[in-house]
Design a protein around this motif. Structure first.
Motif, PDB file in Angstrom:
ATOM      1  N   GLU A 255       0.726  -1.094   0.120  1.00  0.00           N
ATOM      2  CA  GLU A 255      -0.101  -0.095  -0.038  1.00  0.00           C
ATOM      3  C   GLU A 255       0.591   1.350  -0.035  1.00  0.00           C
ATOM      4  OE1 GLU A 255      -2.716  -0.449   3.407  1.00  0.00           O
ATOM      5  OE2 GLU A 255      -4.041  -1.177   2.176  1.00  0.00           O
ATOM      6  N   ILE A 256       2.122   1.259   0.606  1.00  0.00           N
ATOM      7  CA  ILE A 256       2.972   2.224   0.597  1.00  0.00           C
ATOM      8  C   ILE A 256       3.211   2.959  -1.029  1.00  0.00           C
ATOM      9  CG2 ILE A 256       5.289   1.244   0.437  1.00  0.00           C
ATOM     10  CD1 ILE A 256       4.305   4.336   2.365  1.00  0.00           C
ATOM     11  N   ASN A 257       3.101   2.030  -1.767  1.00  0.00           N
ATOM     12  CA  ASN A 257       3.245   2.321  -3.065  1.00  0.00           C
ATOM     13  C   ASN A 257       2.139   3.356  -3.473  1.00  0.00           C
ATOM     14  OD1 ASN A 257       5.531   0.838  -3.766  1.00  0.00           O
ATOM     15  ND2 ASN A 257       4.526  -0.966  -3.790  1.00  0.00           N
ATOM     16  N   ASP A 258       1.080   3.068  -3.230  1.00  0.00           N
ATOM     17  CA  ASP A 258      -0.141   3.868  -3.388  1.00  0.00           C
ATOM     18  C   ASP A 258       0.192   5.658  -2.945  1.00  0.00           C
ATOM     19  OD1 ASP A 258      -1.269   1.697  -4.638  1.00  0.00           O
ATOM     20  OD2 ASP A 258      -2.757   1.474  -2.696  1.00  0.00           O
ATOM     21  N   ALA A 259       0.812   5.293  -1.708  1.00  0.00           N
ATOM     22  CA  ALA A 259       1.110   6.794  -1.291  1.00  0.00           C
ATOM     23  C   ALA A 259       2.285   7.468  -2.245  1.00  0.00           C
ATOM     24  CB  ALA A 259       1.571   6.653   0.261  1.00  0.00           C
ATOM     25  N   LYS A 260       3.291   6.691  -2.588  1.00  0.00           N
ATOM     26  CA  LYS A 260       4.272   7.173  -3.521  1.00  0.00           C
ATOM     27  C   LYS A 260       3.652   7.582  -4.760  1.00  0.00           C
ATOM     28  CE  LYS A 260       7.818   4.297  -1.618  1.00  0.00           C
ATOM     29  NZ  LYS A 260       8.702   3.213  -1.817  1.00  0.00           N
ATOM     30  N   ILE A 261       2.786   7.322  -5.341  1.00  0.00           N
ATOM     31  CA  ILE A 261       2.008   7.656  -6.815  1.00  0.00           C
ATOM     32  C   ILE A 261       1.285   8.750  -6.282  1.00  0.00           C
ATOM     33  CG2 ILE A 261       0.291   7.018  -8.278  1.00  0.00           C
ATOM     34  CD1 ILE A 261       0.874   4.118  -8.103  1.00  0.00           C
ATOM     35  N   VAL A 262       0.702   8.923  -5.254  1.00  0.00           N
ATOM     36  CA  VAL A 262      -0.046  10.193  -4.661  1.00  0.00           C
ATOM     37  C   VAL A 262       1.195  11.293  -4.567  1.00  0.00           C
ATOM     38  CG1 VAL A 262      -1.219  11.550  -2.995  1.00  0.00           C
ATOM     39  CG2 VAL A 262      -1.989   9.063  -3.669  1.00  0.00           C
ATOM     40  N   LEU A 263       2.342  10.830  -4.030  1.00  0.00           N
ATOM     41  CA  LEU A 263       3.403  11.977  -4.021  1.00  0.00           C
ATOM     42  C   LEU A 263       3.949  12.497  -5.370  1.00  0.00           C
ATOM     43  CD1 LEU A 263       5.692  13.577  -2.225  1.00  0.00           C
ATOM     44  CD2 LEU A 263       6.927  11.377  -2.388  1.00  0.00           C
TER      45      LEU A 263
ATOM     46  N   ALA B  90       0.302  16.924 -17.050  1.00  0.00           N
ATOM     47  CA  ALA B  90       1.580  16.257 -17.267  1.00  0.00           C
ATOM     48  C   ALA B  90       1.707  15.102 -16.131  1.00  0.00           C
ATOM     49  CB  ALA B  90       2.798  17.216 -17.108  1.00  0.00           C
ATOM     50  N   ALA B  91       1.193  15.364 -15.164  1.00  0.00           N
ATOM     51  CA  ALA B  91       1.339  14.499 -13.894  1.00  0.00           C
ATOM     52  C   ALA B  91       0.541  13.297 -14.323  1.00  0.00           C
ATOM     53  CB  ALA B  91       0.865  15.185 -12.650  1.00  0.00           C
ATOM     54  N   GLU B  92      -0.741  13.282 -14.878  1.00  0.00           N
ATOM     55  CA  GLU B  92      -1.586  12.326 -15.194  1.00  0.00           C
ATOM     56  C   GLU B  92      -0.987  11.389 -16.212  1.00  0.00           C
ATOM     57  OE1 GLU B  92      -5.427  14.123 -16.160  1.00  0.00           O
ATOM     58  OE2 GLU B  92      -5.816  14.733 -13.721  1.00  0.00           O
ATOM     59  N   ALA B  93      -0.272  12.237 -17.319  1.00  0.00           N
ATOM     60  CA  ALA B  93       0.161  11.457 -18.479  1.00  0.00           C
ATOM     61  C   ALA B  93       1.326  10.636 -17.959  1.00  0.00           C
ATOM     62  CB  ALA B  93       0.606  12.695 -19.536  1.00  0.00           C
ATOM     63  N   ALA B  94       2.101  11.270 -16.996  1.00  0.00           N
ATOM     64  CA  ALA B  94       3.293  10.584 -16.231  1.00  0.00           C
ATOM     65  C   ALA B  94       2.883   9.190 -15.811  1.00  0.00           C
ATOM     66  CB  ALA B  94       4.168  11.263 -15.637  1.00  0.00           C
ATOM     67  N   ALA B  95       1.661   9.479 -14.764  1.00  0.00           N
ATOM     68  CA  ALA B  95       1.184   8.126 -14.022  1.00  0.00           C
ATOM     69  C   ALA B  95       0.657   7.164 -15.200  1.00  0.00           C
ATOM     70  CB  ALA B  95       0.270   8.686 -13.266  1.00  0.00           C
ATOM     71  N   ALA B  96       0.168   7.500 -16.058  1.00  0.00           N
ATOM     72  CA  ALA B  96      -0.445   6.733 -17.199  1.00  0.00           C
ATOM     73  C   ALA B  96       0.607   5.956 -17.856  1.00  0.00           C
ATOM     74  CB  ALA B  96      -1.484   7.546 -18.351  1.00  0.00           C
ATOM     75  N   THR B  97       1.789   6.529 -18.240  1.00  0.00           N
ATOM     76  CA  THR B  97       2.901   5.854 -18.927  1.00  0.00           C
ATOM     77  C   THR B  97       3.366   4.811 -17.944  1.00  0.00           C
ATOM     78  OG1 THR B  97       3.292   7.656 -20.272  1.00  0.00           O
ATOM     79  CG2 THR B  97       5.141   6.477 -19.682  1.00  0.00           C
ATOM     80  N   ALA B  98       3.571   5.355 -16.809  1.00  0.00           N
ATOM     81  CA  ALA B  98       3.982   4.245 -15.768  1.00  0.00           C
ATOM     82  C   ALA B  98       3.385   3.152 -15.537  1.00  0.00           C
ATOM     83  CB  ALA B  98       4.296   4.642 -14.404  1.00  0.00           C
ATOM     84  N   ARG B  99       1.793   3.223 -15.579  1.00  0.00           N
ATOM     85  CA  ARG B  99       0.991   1.977 -15.631  1.00  0.00           C
ATOM     86  C   ARG B  99       1.217   1.030 -16.836  1.00  0.00           C
ATOM     87  NH1 ARG B  99      -2.459   5.932 -13.833  1.00  0.00           N
ATOM     88  NH2 ARG B  99      -3.626   6.045 -15.707  1.00  0.00           N
ATOM     89  N   GLU B 100       1.247   1.744 -17.975  1.00  0.00           N
ATOM     90  CA  GLU B 100       1.638   1.037 -19.328  1.00  0.00           C
ATOM     91  C   GLU B 100       2.639   0.159 -19.172  1.00  0.00           C
ATOM     92  OE1 GLU B 100       1.703   1.723 -23.947  1.00  0.00           O
ATOM     93  OE2 GLU B 100       1.192   3.380 -22.596  1.00  0.00           O
ATOM     94  N   VAL B 101       3.913   0.794 -18.496  1.00  0.00           N
ATOM     95  CA  VAL B 101       5.204   0.190 -18.674  1.00  0.00           C
ATOM     96  C   VAL B 101       5.085  -0.977 -17.550  1.00  0.00           C
ATOM     97  CG1 VAL B 101       7.558   0.419 -18.106  1.00  0.00           C
ATOM     98  CG2 VAL B 101       6.452   2.101 -19.630  1.00  0.00           C
ATOM     99  N   PHE B 102       4.614  -0.609 -16.263  1.00  0.00           N
ATOM    100  CA  PHE B 102       4.666  -1.642 -15.313  1.00  0.00           C
ATOM    101  C   PHE B 102       3.740  -2.577 -15.234  1.00  0.00           C
ATOM    102  CE2 PHE B 102       6.697   2.510 -13.291  1.00  0.00           C
ATOM    103  CZ  PHE B 102       7.922   2.375 -13.861  1.00  0.00           C
ATOM    104  N   GLU B 103       2.520  -2.089 -15.516  1.00  0.00           N
ATOM    105  CA  GLU B 103       1.447  -3.150 -15.404  1.00  0.00           C
ATOM    106  C   GLU B 103       1.172  -4.046 -16.631  1.00  0.00           C
ATOM    107  OE1 GLU B 103      -2.009  -0.914 -13.905  1.00  0.00           O
ATOM    108  OE2 GLU B 103      -0.752  -0.204 -12.312  1.00  0.00           O
ATOM    109  N   LYS B 104       1.288  -3.318 -17.677  1.00  0.00           N
ATOM    110  CA  LYS B 104       0.940  -3.950 -19.001  1.00  0.00           C
ATOM    111  C   LYS B 104       2.301  -4.429 -19.665  1.00  0.00           C
ATOM    112  CE  LYS B 104      -3.136  -0.902 -19.469  1.00  0.00           C
ATOM    113  NZ  LYS B 104      -3.612   0.089 -20.199  1.00  0.00           N
ATOM    114  N   GLY B 105       3.288  -3.972 -19.272  1.00  0.00           N
ATOM    115  CA  GLY B 105       4.634  -4.191 -20.080  1.00  0.00           C
ATOM    116  C   GLY B 105       5.003  -3.711 -21.202  1.00  0.00           C
TER     117      GLY B 105
END
Length: 413
Positions: free
Chosen positions: A292-300, A313-328
């Motif tokens: 769950e601490i990872n959720d806090a880091k995403i908020v940060l 820009a923050a939302e785009a960066a978060a979306a890119t991270a989800r694409e890279v980490f969750e979907k490969g």
């Protein structure tokens, strides 16, 4: 018993962890409660952007304005020509007027994100008065208020001398000029507060003393604590270099990733200092454990990036991270390095060199350790040989390099 401030600004500083020292807490508190206070922080123009090592100071100016007061971001157009010796082991490279002017333009774009210049905030340049000084008259009128004995006692001078590092006479003058800045801002703009990092305490005290003596004005100084990460490393640096605040020097995605990779122990502290989330929410997020601490880091990461680069820009960066980490997948905002013919030898470029070029390792030695430790991947396939060669053709398209699970970059030729 510690003093509990009643003014909103000092309460924010104290409760969110900004406050190290104050020259007169009760006096400043009363000033802040009596009317609008003008305060400043100085920034030398040694580069065309500030990095996150300055972010705690920028946030203080932002909070000063948000609590109803007037911030001044003072550009060191004059003092940059000398260089502040505080915390430095050696003299800085001296810049000419043209380079300093370009740097100030770049830094202005940082402050445009954090301060509202249409609602009272201002940017000043100490070259406006320092460049006009007659040195002999300056020494006669103001030099007599400073003693060599006291100047030698300040950490900015003492530590350099203890390390047997040379301190030039040019740099020795810096603290006089910074004191003069405070006096001049007080005279021109009614500025009564100077803020800065804890390494600036000696320079701030000099400015208070000079302004009181010459202008007969009651002025104050506040410093922030020395900020390091939980592992003791310095804020503002990463394997790839400085964490710049301007997007033309560091992409919003890379900036977001820096905060996403915050150590667990730093989450609550960084939320308090670098976001505007309520304190109870900072505490709640910082207390999360396990996954769950990872959720806090995403908020940060989202909140800090939104201030620096905008919410989109923050939302785009978060979306890119989800694409890279969750979907490969390969996110569009991943940092991209374009290799030139000069980067390739006859046999191509080695895996170790490739990771250095991509900014995922600081040196060939570090890249070899990364590969030997099993943390390197190319297009999600393990890289096991630091000497593995990649031809021009192999990177003619786009190759995703990964250092561990959190750091990624794209390379292409």
């Amino acid at each position: 018993m510690a003093y509990t401030p009643r003014s909103e600004f000092l309460n924010v500083l104290q409760s969110r962890g900004f406050l190290a020292d104050c020259s007169d807490m009760e006096g400043l508190d009363e000033q802040l409660r009596s009317g609008v206070v003008t305060g400043y922080i100085g920034f030398d123009a040694t580069a065309d952007s500030l990095h996150i090592g300055s972010l705690i100071q920028i946030m203080m100016l932002r909070w000063l304005q948000k609590t109803g007061h007037r911030p001044i971001a003072l550009m060191g157009g004059g003092t940059t020509k000398i260089g502040d010796p505080s915390g430095k082991d050696e003299a800085r490279q001296l810049l000419d007027n043209e380079a300093i002017g370009r740097n100030i333009e770049g830094i202005r774009s940082v402050f445009d994100k954090y301060l509202d210049f249409d609602s009272g905030a201002m940017m000043a340049n100490n070259a406006d008065w320092l460049d006009e000084l007659n040195y002999v008259e300056f020494l006669r009128d103001y030099g007599r208020h400073f003693t060599i004995n006291r100047m030698l006692a300040f950490d900015s001078v003492k530590l350099r001398l203890e390390r047997e590092q040379p301190l030039t006479f040019l740099e020795f003058n810096y603290m006089l000029l910074q004191a003069y800045d405070f006096m001049e801002l007080n005279k021109r703009h009614g500025c009564v507060l100077q803020m800065g990092g804890s390494d600036q305490w000696g320079n701030i005290v000099n400015g208070i003393d000079l302004t009181r003596r010459i202008n007969r004005a009651e002025v104050f100084g506040v410093t922030t604590p020395l900020l390091t990460r939980a592992d003791g490393s310095k804020m503002g640096k990463s394997v790839g270099g400085a964490i710049w605040l301007n997007e033309d020097k560091l992409s919003a995605y890379e900036f977001w990733q820096y905060w996403r990779n915050t150590l667990d122990a730093d989450v609550e502290k960084f939320l308090k200092l670098f976001t505007e989330l309520p304190l109870d929410e900072c505490a709640r997020l910082g207390a999360l454990e396990g996954a769950e601490i990872n959720d806090a880091k995403i908020v940060l990461a989202n909140e800090v990036t939104a201030l620096a680069h905008g919410r989109a820009a923050a939302e785009a960066a978060a979306a890119t991270a989800r694409e890279v980490f969750e979907k490969g997948g390969v996110g569009e905002d991943l940092p991209t390095v374009v290799l030139t013919d000069a980067d390739f030898g006859d046999d191509g470029i080695s895996a170790a060199q490739l990771f250095v070029k991509a900014g995922l390792a600081a040196s060939g030695k570090e890249a070899k350790r990364l590969i030997a430790g099993g943390g390197a991947q190319a297009d999600d396939a393990p890289v096991t040989d630091a000497g593995q060669m990649f031809s021009r053709e192999a990177v003619a398209g786009t190759v995703k390099l990964s250092a561990g699970k959190k750091r990624h970059a794209l390379v292409k030729s």
